[in-house]
Design a protein around this motif. Sequence first.
Motif, PDB file in Angstrom:
ATOM      1  N   HIS A 263       0.859  -1.183   0.000  1.00 64.65           N
ATOM      2  CA  HIS A 263       0.000   0.000   0.000  1.00 64.65           C
ATOM      3  C   HIS A 263       0.895   1.233   0.000  1.00 64.65           C
ATOM      4  CE1 HIS A 263      -3.602  -2.412   1.138  1.00 64.65           C
ATOM      5  NE2 HIS A 263      -2.699  -3.137   1.785  1.00 64.65           N
ATOM      6  N   GLY A 264       0.588   2.189  -0.871  1.00 69.85           N
ATOM      7  CA  GLY A 264       1.380   3.405  -0.926  1.00 69.85           C
ATOM      8  C   GLY A 264       0.501   4.638  -0.961  1.00 69.85           C
ATOM      9  N   TRP A 265       0.933   5.692  -0.270  1.00 71.91           N
ATOM     10  CA  TRP A 265       0.206   6.959  -0.235  1.00 71.91           C
ATOM     11  C   TRP A 265       1.163   8.096  -0.560  1.00 71.91           C
ATOM     12  CZ3 TRP A 265      -0.212   3.180   3.444  1.00 71.91           C
ATOM     13  CH2 TRP A 265      -1.463   2.615   3.651  1.00 71.91           C
ATOM     14  N   ALA A 266       0.646   9.104  -1.218  1.00 77.11           N
ATOM     15  CA  ALA A 266       1.383  10.343  -1.435  1.00 77.11           C
ATOM     16  C   ALA A 266       0.402  11.498  -1.227  1.00 77.11           C
ATOM     17  CB  ALA A 266       1.981  10.405  -2.841  1.00 77.11           C
ATOM     18  N   LEU A 267       0.738  12.399  -0.322  1.00 72.61           N
ATOM     19  CA  LEU A 267      -0.132  13.527   0.000  1.00 72.61           C
ATOM     20  C   LEU A 267       0.732  14.766   0.154  1.00 72.61           C
ATOM     21  CD1 LEU A 267      -2.924  14.678   0.844  1.00 72.61           C
ATOM     22  CD2 LEU A 267      -2.372  14.015   3.192  1.00 72.61           C
ATOM     23  N   TRP A 268       0.469  15.811  -0.651  1.00 71.62           N
ATOM     24  CA  TRP A 268       1.266  17.026  -0.552  1.00 71.62           C
ATOM     25  C   TRP A 268       0.450  18.240  -1.014  1.00 71.62           C
ATOM     26  CZ3 TRP A 268       1.775  19.588  -5.156  1.00 71.62           C
ATOM     27  CH2 TRP A 268       1.689  18.823  -6.322  1.00 71.62           C
ATOM     28  N   ALA A 269       0.904  19.410  -0.579  1.00 65.83           N
ATOM     29  CA  ALA A 269       0.311  20.687  -0.982  1.00 65.83           C
ATOM     30  C   ALA A 269       1.429  21.690  -1.197  1.00 65.83           C
ATOM     31  CB  ALA A 269      -0.675  21.190   0.076  1.00 65.83           C
ATOM     32  N   ASP A 270       1.183  22.649  -2.062  1.00 70.77           N
ATOM     33  CA  ASP A 270       2.214  23.615  -2.422  1.00 70.77           C
ATOM     34  C   ASP A 270       1.588  24.985  -2.666  1.00 70.77           C
ATOM     35  OD1 ASP A 270       4.777  24.654  -3.615  1.00 70.77           O
ATOM     36  OD2 ASP A 270       3.550  24.667  -5.422  1.00 70.77           O
ATOM     37  N   TYR A 271       2.224  26.004  -2.103  1.00 70.88           N
ATOM     38  CA  TYR A 271       1.857  27.398  -2.387  1.00 70.88           C
ATOM     39  C   TYR A 271       3.112  28.089  -2.909  1.00 70.88           C
ATOM     40  CZ  TYR A 271       0.420  32.251  -1.822  1.00 70.88           C
ATOM     41  OH  TYR A 271       0.137  33.566  -2.053  1.00 70.88           O
TER      42      TYR A 271
END
Length: 285
Positions: A263-271
């Motif tokens: 199982h793999g997750w990728a979660l990111w945000a950018d401003y």
Amino acid sequence: MCIFVECSNFASSTKTDSRFDPSQMQITSHLRKFITATALSAAALGASAADNMPAMPQIHGVLRTRLEMTTTDPVEYRFQVRYARLSLGGDIGPSVKYFVQTDLCDQGKIKILDVWSRIALAPGLYIQAGQFRMPFGVETFMAPSNYVFSNRSFIGKQMCNYRAVGAKLAYTLPSAPLLLEAGVFNPRAIGDHNVWQKRVAASGKATFTPGPMTFSAGIASLTPDSVRANLFDLSAGFSHNRWQARAEYMYEHYTGNAHPDSHGWALWADYHFPIKAGIFTTMSV
């Protein structure tokens, strides 16, 4: 520390040794493939130019060097040229596209990455054949020129980082922002196209882009070694003005329970916002 430079051309010179060097033969073979593909593209460009069709190729490049240091005792370090990519692509008439991309120094190795042609069959429908990324996942398609961080995520690099040789069909619905893709490929590595296969790899992907949102789902079935792996992917993204964010989940199952499920997750945000600081024009937080 990572130094990232984007440029549109490269110049290089090499000094050869008169002694036999197998690695030199490998480099020469890669260069011949790239030069041959470029020459064929140039010949096609000349033919289309004679017919007064748009044929100006687009040439892009990405150069990325870096210094890495460990936190162990004693401290170790290494310098690397991580990428030195050069690509050539364009149109041959109104219905044919082509793309060739090579990496002249991927940690010291030359690699042919993408070589494909695409033919439009009908409005919104095209077929693409050659060597390219299988239509599956989102992080996998992040190129070095548009990395948000200094490297890819784990699922983009380790779980399903596959280029393959094959063909795919893609169709964009005329009444909705929905792209459907499906393809079949050789199941083995891209380094040898001469091996006859008894089975295939396959993948499919649907991408829905309503306004600033992007949703995608995909499935893939491949044989990276001797055991077939089946994968499933879901992703949701947002991009508007200075904001962008993405969440992606990937599941991998090996047939016959040969290995534990992954199982793999990728979660990111950018401003990001513009700045004026010498060669730097954008800051991202």
